[in-house]
Scaffold this motif. Structure first.
Motif, PDB file in Angstrom:
ATOM      1  N   ARG A  93       0.927  -1.069   0.135  1.00 25.85           N
ATOM      2  CA  ARG A  93       0.156  -0.001   0.171  1.00 25.85           C
ATOM      3  C   ARG A  93       0.912   1.278  -0.034  1.00 25.85           C
ATOM      4  O   ARG A  93       0.576   2.368   0.386  1.00 25.85           O
ATOM      5  N   GLY A  94       2.084   1.142  -0.488  1.00 25.04           N
ATOM      6  CA  GLY A  94       2.913   2.122  -0.717  1.00 25.04           C
ATOM      7  C   GLY A  94       3.743   2.626   0.477  1.00 25.04           C
ATOM      8  O   GLY A  94       4.722   3.623   0.227  1.00 25.04           O
ATOM      9  N   TYR A  95       3.998   1.843   1.489  1.00 24.51           N
ATOM     10  CA  TYR A  95       4.912   2.173   2.783  1.00 24.51           C
ATOM     11  C   TYR A  95       6.057   1.359   2.627  1.00 24.51           C
ATOM     12  O   TYR A  95       6.225   0.311   3.568  1.00 24.51           O
ATOM     13  N   ALA A  96       6.912   1.736   1.627  1.00 24.04           N
ATOM     14  CA  ALA A  96       8.022   0.960   1.408  1.00 24.04           C
ATOM     15  C   ALA A  96       9.055   1.049   2.478  1.00 24.04           C
ATOM     16  O   ALA A  96       9.899   0.302   2.697  1.00 24.04           O
ATOM     17  N   ASP A  97       9.066   1.918   3.322  1.00 25.11           N
ATOM     18  CA  ASP A  97       9.868   2.299   4.359  1.00 25.11           C
ATOM     19  C   ASP A  97       9.380   1.622   5.859  1.00 25.11           C
ATOM     20  O   ASP A  97       9.892   1.867   6.961  1.00 25.11           O
ATOM     21  N   PHE A  98       8.449   1.182   5.644  1.00 29.55           N
ATOM     22  CA  PHE A  98       7.541   0.698   7.129  1.00 29.55           C
ATOM     23  C   PHE A  98       8.494  -0.469   7.549  1.00 29.55           C
ATOM     24  O   PHE A  98       9.314  -1.111   6.952  1.00 29.55           O
ATOM     25  N   ARG A  99       8.611  -0.461   9.011  1.00 28.82           N
ATOM     26  CA  ARG A  99       9.317  -1.319   9.735  1.00 28.82           C
ATOM     27  C   ARG A  99       8.594  -1.349  11.070  1.00 28.82           C
ATOM     28  O   ARG A  99       7.719  -0.916  11.655  1.00 28.82           O
ATOM     29  N   ILE A 100       8.697  -2.488  11.731  1.00 29.57           N
ATOM     30  CA  ILE A 100       8.087  -2.966  13.120  1.00 29.57           C
ATOM     31  C   ILE A 100       9.306  -2.602  14.040  1.00 29.57           C
ATOM     32  O   ILE A 100      10.185  -3.357  14.172  1.00 29.57           O
ATOM     33  N   VAL A 101       9.048  -1.961  14.900  1.00 25.44           N
ATOM     34  CA  VAL A 101       9.863  -1.449  15.902  1.00 25.44           C
ATOM     35  C   VAL A 101      10.124  -2.446  16.950  1.00 25.44           C
ATOM     36  O   VAL A 101      11.214  -2.817  17.325  1.00 25.44           O
ATOM     37  N   SER A 102       8.894  -3.176  17.629  1.00 19.93           N
ATOM     38  CA  SER A 102       8.865  -4.215  18.422  1.00 19.93           C
ATOM     39  C   SER A 102       7.640  -4.806  18.449  1.00 19.93           C
ATOM     40  O   SER A 102       6.348  -4.166  17.934  1.00 19.93           O
ATOM     41  N   SER A 103       7.282  -6.017  19.069  1.00 20.17           N
ATOM     42  CA  SER A 103       6.124  -6.661  19.039  1.00 20.17           C
ATOM     43  C   SER A 103       6.295  -7.494  20.552  1.00 20.17           C
ATOM     44  O   SER A 103       7.400  -8.127  20.473  1.00 20.17           O
ATOM     45  N   VAL A 104       5.549  -7.047  21.450  1.00 21.51           N
ATOM     46  CA  VAL A 104       5.731  -7.413  22.716  1.00 21.51           C
ATOM     47  C   VAL A 104       4.230  -8.098  22.911  1.00 21.51           C
ATOM     48  O   VAL A 104       3.402  -7.430  22.921  1.00 21.51           O
ATOM     49  N   ALA A 105       4.600  -9.314  23.819  1.00 26.32           N
ATOM     50  CA  ALA A 105       3.225 -10.149  24.338  1.00 26.32           C
ATOM     51  C   ALA A 105       3.667 -10.032  25.835  1.00 26.32           C
ATOM     52  O   ALA A 105       4.658 -11.004  26.214  1.00 26.32           O
ATOM     53  N   GLU A 106       2.882  -9.580  26.699  1.00 31.69           N
ATOM     54  CA  GLU A 106       2.955  -9.630  28.165  1.00 31.69           C
ATOM     55  C   GLU A 106       1.981 -10.249  28.912  1.00 31.69           C
ATOM     56  O   GLU A 106       0.690 -10.076  28.623  1.00 31.69           O
TER      57      GLU A 106
END
Length: 829
Positions: free
Chosen positions: A245-258
């Motif tokens: 959808r056009g967001y070529a610089d997208f990144r996941i900074v973190s994914s946390v499950a607490e």
């Protein structure tokens, strides 16, 4: 603060000094071992063994009489004996030239028992543990099995399961190994939160991922079970969603499950950095291979300047160019996309560069992790095989195909060097998941012959016997209806990408104007022409029986004397055999009724057709399907066009040609609010071949094309022979057209986990044309447009998509049968 730093440095210095002293001590011991004098072994004496032979133990030691042995050799022998898993304790001492070996044998496992387990069956737990009957018992292995059982419970959402192991000695130095399990409560997902998302709201992003917040129906769908692998898969799903959808610089900074142990719930947080949205800039094709003209390949491009950037479009272009160049004889050609970002105008220009890649071949394809799925089911998704030129683009396309099968939780494809410098080993790792489904559904349908409560029971297997075959058996029951279905599909018939299958069905309907029983089936073959275009041919056969057990009831009081007309005491009637219904074969044996034919319905056309049943229809058909939908289950973008013809007359009673076509266009109108628009259109025509067209071969349409009308509620019909228009019976039409516009959206306030969406729509259509035009009581044979507008509520229930509509007819005829409210299964496209 300074004092604390000095203390920390002092502690560190002490720890370092201790470590150095320890290292010196160990080094001294090793030197001592190394300098120990070797002694010649004259004999090996074994004690403590009950099951294992003396000579077997001597063989495991790898020390022979007459050899020199030192302490290092003895230590190695001890380790080798331990590694066999046969002994719990090993001691070796040296007395002169004799080695004395004392062992304590491990106990033998008699049985492996599980106690306290209800949610996971014994057979599943047996597959999760390494301790096995008739094997040597190992405490270390048993403790590892405890962790394995906990992991199995974690995968079904019971992270707080408590597992312990104990042994029960029995005679013969054997033990029963017992795993005691306290399953605990199911660990749920309390909340899923996104941080850093601006282009898309939490509600929209929650529809992208597979993990779900726990809700009322979670016990059925089981999609609120946290698993780290599922979390990683959701990360990848989010990346694909943004990249396309056009967001070529997208990144996941973190994914946390607490885990909140007090609530026994996971709270999951995705922190993302969306970046800017890009469009495609200039797109070019360059070739360094003589004989390959880049400009001549522009027709293979799926990326056009000005379009919103999409990683999938780039991938599709790579596959198209790779296949096209390979077909020209350049098997080792390599297509590389080179992107150039314009940060000011937010565009990405792409150059597809075609080079002669390294000459490498596939030595073999290794498949790991498949315990159910046959190897060939996985291998056939690759367009390359052992000995072919290695091409990374085609390998990645195969990976995508394997993921699309729905057989696996995870698919990973990697490479390793082969036996020669130009050889590559392709390694495919899969994690299988359940592909069987038992479904029980129920509801209430309105409109037409099948109004009333309905229920359906079905068993579906998408990977039958691990062969990749699709099998479904189902039975449905409703108010006056019964249906039974069996479907089978082999997706790779004769080893080719041809989907062959058959369907067998039987339907019974006794709730309409007349009874209908249909029994039949088909044999079909579908072949992909392109990635989006599929052709199918089929042979179809069915038998239809109409009007069973209907007609005039001679037990009725037609003469109004208060007595049944077949009453033997009625002087106006001849004695009749009790009771009697008028039938096609014998309308009235008494001769008292002048009507020569039975009255199944109020239509003489339908009555005459009923008396000619049963009918058989033997036909061949073909169809073409063009599908670019982003999802067949829940589409938001793309086109679905289907068209085809059916030719009846290969035996049987029917002779006709029936042509139908329909098209659906989906467009996401608002990314932020997840509003989906849909435009639909359809048309059909049926004509007789060499004779008259049977009335039951016509199109019977109603709410399926224009909501707000009953089933069979529009089109030609015949009024009652008594002139009562309210009891007119549909006789179908030879033509129909329809069009519809609809927008669906998530309901505000209501959690998306409930699966509810709202809809607004407008429909228009018509059914017209009849070979019975001009006969008494026949109306509606001319084209007349019907239209309606309304609202709907859609529920993606665990039993299938259900829908409630309220539609108000805007344009209609006086003889049409309307029904503003309808409820049933959603099958609009």
């Amino acid at each position: 603060m300074a004092a604390g730093s000095k203390l920390l440095r002092a502690v560190s210095a002490v720890a370092l000094s201790s470590t150095m002293l320890g290292a010196v001590a160990i080094g001294t011991q090793l030197v001592g071992l190394g300098e120990a004098s070797a002694a010649v072994v004259s004999g090996i004496s074994v004690k403590g063994n009950q099951r294992v032979e003396d000579q077997t133990i001597r063989d495991f030691m790898s020390i022979k009489p007459g050899e020199n042995v030192n302490d290092a050799g003895i230590d190695a022998a001890v380790r080798r004996l331990y590694s066999t898993g046969l002994f719990s304790n090993v001691r070796i001492s040296q007395n002169g030239g004799t080695l004395l070996v004392e062992v304590d044998e491990n106990q033998i496992v008699n049985q492996v028992l599980f106690q306290g387990n209800n949610k996971i069956k014994d057979a599943q737990l047996e597959a999760a543990v390494q301790t096995q009957p008739r094997g040597a018992y190992s405490e270390a292995t048993a403790q590892a099995d405890v962790d394995g059982i906990k992991e199995a419970y974690s995968r079904i959402g019971r992270s707080d399961a408590v597992v312990s192991v104990r042994t029960q000695p029995i005679e013969g130095n054997r033990v029963n190994v017992i795993f005691d399990i306290q399953e605990g409560e199911r660990t749920k997902i309390g909340q899923i939160t996104f941080v850093g998302n601006n282009a898309f709201g939490d509600t929209r992003l929650k529809q992208v991922i597979q993990l779900r917040e726990s809700g009322i129906l979670s016990f059925i769908s089981r999609n609120d079970v946290y698993d780290e692998d599922r979390l990683r898969a959701d990360e990848e799903a989010l990346r694909r969603f943004y990249y396309n959808r056009g967001y070529a610089d997208f990144r996941i900074v973190s994914s946390v499950a607490e885990l909140d142990e007090a609530q026994n719930k996971y709270f999951i947080t995705f922190t993302v950095d969306e970046g800017e949205r890009y469009a495609f800039g200039n797109v070019n094709v360059e070739s360094t291979i003589p004989g390959i003209d880049g400009e001549a390949l522009r027709g293979e491009l799926k990326t056009q300047a000005g379009d919103v950037y999409s990683a999938k479009s780039v991938e599709d272009t790579l596959v198209n160019l790779t296949n096209r160049v390979a077909a020209s004889g350049y098997a080792f050609a390599q297509v590389t996309p080179r992107g150039n970002r314009d940060f000011t105008n937010h565009t990405i220009s792409v150059d597809y560069v075609i080079d002669q890649g390294p000459r490498a071949y596939i030595e073999r394809i290794d498949i790991r992790g498949n315990t159910k799925t046959r190897d060939y089911v996985i291998r056939r998704e690759f367009d390359v095989a052992e000995g072919d030129a290695f091409n990374q683009v085609l390998i990645q396309r195969a990976k995508q195909r394997l993921e699309d099968l729905g057989f696996f939780n995870r698919v990973a494809v990697s490479t390793a060097p082969g036996n020669e410098p130009d050889r590559v080993i392709v390694i495919v790792d899969v994690d299988e998941k359940s592909t069987g489904e038992f479904s029980v559904g129920g509801g209430y349908t309105t409109g037409g012959d099948s109004s009333g409560p309905v229920a359906e029971v079905g068993v579906t297997e998408r990977n039958f016997l691990g062969r990749g075959q699709f099998v479904k058996v189902s039975a449905g029951f409703g108010s006056g209806t019964r249906n039974y279905n069996l479907s089978f599909t082999e997706p790779y018939f004769l080893g080719r990408r041809l989907a062959a299958g058959f369907d067998v069905y039987r339907t019974e309907n006794t709730s309409g104007d007349y009874d209908v029983t249909r029994t039949g089936g088909d044999v079909r073959l579908a072949a992909p022409i392109t990635e989006q275009l599929t052709a199918q041919v089929a042979y179809n056969f069915k038998q239809e029986v109409f009007g069973d057990d209907k007609g005039i009831d001679l037990e009725a009081d037609l003469d109004g004397d208060g007595r049944a007309d077949d009453d033997v005491n009625d002087p106006s009637r001849l004695p009749l055999v009790l009771p009697y219904k008028s039938t096609c074969d014998n309308p009235d044996p008494s001769g008292l009724y002048p009507r020569p034919a039975p009255r199944y319905t109020k239509s003489d056309i339908i009555n005459e057709a009923i008396c000619d049943s049963p009918y058989t229809t033997s036909s061949v058909s073909y169809s073409l399907t063009y599908n670019t939908l982003d999802s067949n289950k829940d589409p938001r973008d793309g086109i679905l066009i289907q068209g085809g013809q059916e030719f009846a007359g290969i035996g049987g009673d029917a002779n006709f040609i029936k042509s139908t076509a329909k098209a659906n266009y989906f467009k996401l109108l608002s990314e932020e609010y997840d509003v989906v628009g849909q435009l639909s259109a359809g048309a059909g025509n049926v004509s007789a071949l060499g004779g008259d067209l049977r009335v039951f071969d016509n199109f019977f349409k109603g709410q399926d094309i224009v909501r707000g009308f009953k089933s069979k509620g529009i089109g030609p019909r015949q009024n009652s022979v008594d002139g009562d228009a309210d009891e007119a019976v549909s006789i179908g039409g030879t033509n129909y057209v329809n069009a519809s516009a609809e927008a669906t959206f998530p309901l505000p306030v209501v959690s998306r986990d409930f699966g509810f969406r709202g809809a607004v729509f407008a429909d228009a259509g018509s059914v017209w044309g009849s070979e019975f035009d001009g006969e008494p009581g026949v109306v509606g044979t001319d084209f007349s447009l019907r239209a309606s507008a309304g609202v709907g509520l859609i529920w993606a229930s665990p039993f299938g998509p259900l829908r409630v509509n309220y539609a108000y007819p805007i344009a209609k005829e006086d003889f049409d049968q309307t029904q503003e409210f309808s409820f049933g299964f959603s099958t609009r496209f």
